[in-house]
Design a protein around this motif. Structure first.
Motif, PDB file in Angstrom:
ATOM      1  N   VAL A  19      -1.561   2.920   0.268  1.00 31.19           N
ATOM      2  CA  VAL A  19      -2.874   2.290   0.447  1.00 31.19           C
ATOM      3  C   VAL A  19      -3.699   2.367  -0.832  1.00 31.19           C
ATOM      4  CG1 VAL A  19      -5.063   2.530   1.686  1.00 31.19           C
ATOM      5  CG2 VAL A  19      -2.928   2.617   2.935  1.00 31.19           C
ATOM      6  N   VAL A  20      -3.517   3.405  -1.640  1.00 30.99           N
ATOM      7  CA  VAL A  20      -4.322   3.569  -2.852  1.00 30.99           C
ATOM      8  C   VAL A  20      -3.597   3.046  -4.090  1.00 30.99           C
ATOM      9  CG1 VAL A  20      -5.383   5.268  -4.367  1.00 30.99           C
ATOM     10  CG2 VAL A  20      -5.638   5.485  -1.910  1.00 30.99           C
ATOM     11  N   LEU A  22      -0.890   0.972  -4.516  1.00 32.59           N
ATOM     12  CA  LEU A  22      -0.476  -0.428  -4.564  1.00 32.59           C
ATOM     13  C   LEU A  22      -1.598  -1.352  -5.042  1.00 32.59           C
ATOM     14  CD1 LEU A  22       2.217  -1.790  -4.017  1.00 32.59           C
ATOM     15  CD2 LEU A  22       1.406  -2.335  -1.740  1.00 32.59           C
ATOM     16  N   PRO A  23      -2.814  -1.234  -4.516  1.00 30.57           N
ATOM     17  CA  PRO A  23      -3.895  -2.060  -5.071  1.00 30.57           C
ATOM     18  C   PRO A  23      -4.189  -1.745  -6.535  1.00 30.57           C
ATOM     19  CG  PRO A  23      -4.522  -1.248  -2.922  1.00 30.57           C
ATOM     20  CD  PRO A  23      -3.254  -0.564  -3.289  1.00 30.57           C
ATOM     21  N   CYS A  24      -4.102  -0.479  -6.911  1.00 36.12           N
ATOM     22  CA  CYS A  24      -4.336  -0.118  -8.317  1.00 36.12           C
ATOM     23  C   CYS A  24      -3.300  -0.778  -9.223  1.00 36.12           C
ATOM     24  CB  CYS A  24      -4.283   1.395  -8.499  1.00 36.12           C
ATOM     25  SG  CYS A  24      -5.691   2.238  -7.788  1.00 36.12           S
ATOM     26  N   VAL A  59      -7.613  -8.457  -3.460  1.00 39.89           N
ATOM     27  CA  VAL A  59      -6.914  -7.167  -3.397  1.00 39.89           C
ATOM     28  C   VAL A  59      -7.845  -6.070  -2.893  1.00 39.89           C
ATOM     29  CG1 VAL A  59      -5.859  -5.366  -4.815  1.00 39.89           C
ATOM     30  CG2 VAL A  59      -5.175  -7.719  -5.119  1.00 39.89           C
ATOM     31  N   GLU A  60      -9.089  -6.078  -3.335  1.00 42.03           N
ATOM     32  CA  GLU A  60     -10.038  -5.060  -2.890  1.00 42.03           C
ATOM     33  C   GLU A  60     -10.321  -5.178  -1.394  1.00 42.03           C
ATOM     34  OE1 GLU A  60     -11.202  -2.459  -4.518  1.00 42.03           O
ATOM     35  OE2 GLU A  60      -9.996  -3.073  -6.239  1.00 42.03           O
ATOM     36  N   SER A  63      -7.156  -3.962   0.458  1.00 40.56           N
ATOM     37  CA  SER A  63      -6.999  -2.511   0.372  1.00 40.56           C
ATOM     38  C   SER A  63      -8.054  -1.794   1.218  1.00 40.56           C
ATOM     39  CB  SER A  63      -7.071  -2.043  -1.074  1.00 40.56           C
ATOM     40  OG  SER A  63      -8.356  -2.245  -1.607  1.00 40.56           O
ATOM     41  N   LEU A  66      -6.826  -2.025   4.777  1.00 43.90           N
ATOM     42  CA  LEU A  66      -5.714  -1.088   4.977  1.00 43.90           C
ATOM     43  C   LEU A  66      -6.208   0.356   5.057  1.00 43.90           C
ATOM     44  CD1 LEU A  66      -2.944  -2.494   2.625  1.00 43.90           C
ATOM     45  CD2 LEU A  66      -2.931  -2.446   5.112  1.00 43.90           C
ATOM     46  N   LEU A  67      -7.159   0.714   4.227  1.00 51.05           N
ATOM     47  CA  LEU A  67      -7.691   2.070   4.241  1.00 51.05           C
ATOM     48  C   LEU A  67      -8.438   2.358   5.543  1.00 51.05           C
ATOM     49  CD1 LEU A  67      -7.803   4.564   2.464  1.00 51.05           C
ATOM     50  CD2 LEU A  67      -9.932   3.730   1.524  1.00 51.05           C
TER      51      LEU A  67
END
Length: 80
Positions: A19-20, A22-24, A59-60, A63, A66-67
């Motif tokens: 969750v953290v 992959l977006p990064c 993406v933000e 994410s 998802l979070l």
């Protein structure tokens, strides 16, 4: 007296990492491509930034959803 929940702990770490991290990864990938494009075509700065901005915004949002989903899932597990 050892720790008995290794599998569940590793699952939690992997879920949070996905969750953290992959977006990064995607933000870094699109950010470097945007900077390369800005270096090649400086006169199209606004257009390039807008195109990259929509990808980053998407993406933000994904994410964040998802979070929130992960936290809701964990909260439901705790109350079950």
């Amino acid at each position: 007296m050892g720790f008995k929940h290794w599998v569940q702990g590793i699952e939690m770490i992997v879920m949070f990492l996905v969750v953290v991290a992959l977006p990064c990864f995607f933000i870094g990938l699109w950010g470097t491509s945007m900077i390369n494009e800005l270096g090649n075509h400086p006169s199209k700065s606004a257009q390039i930034q807008a195109a990259a901005g929509w990808k980053i915004f998407l993406v933000e949002v994904v994410s964040f959803v998802l979070l929130i989903g992960l936290f809701a899932f964990l909260f439901n597990l705790q109350n079950a």
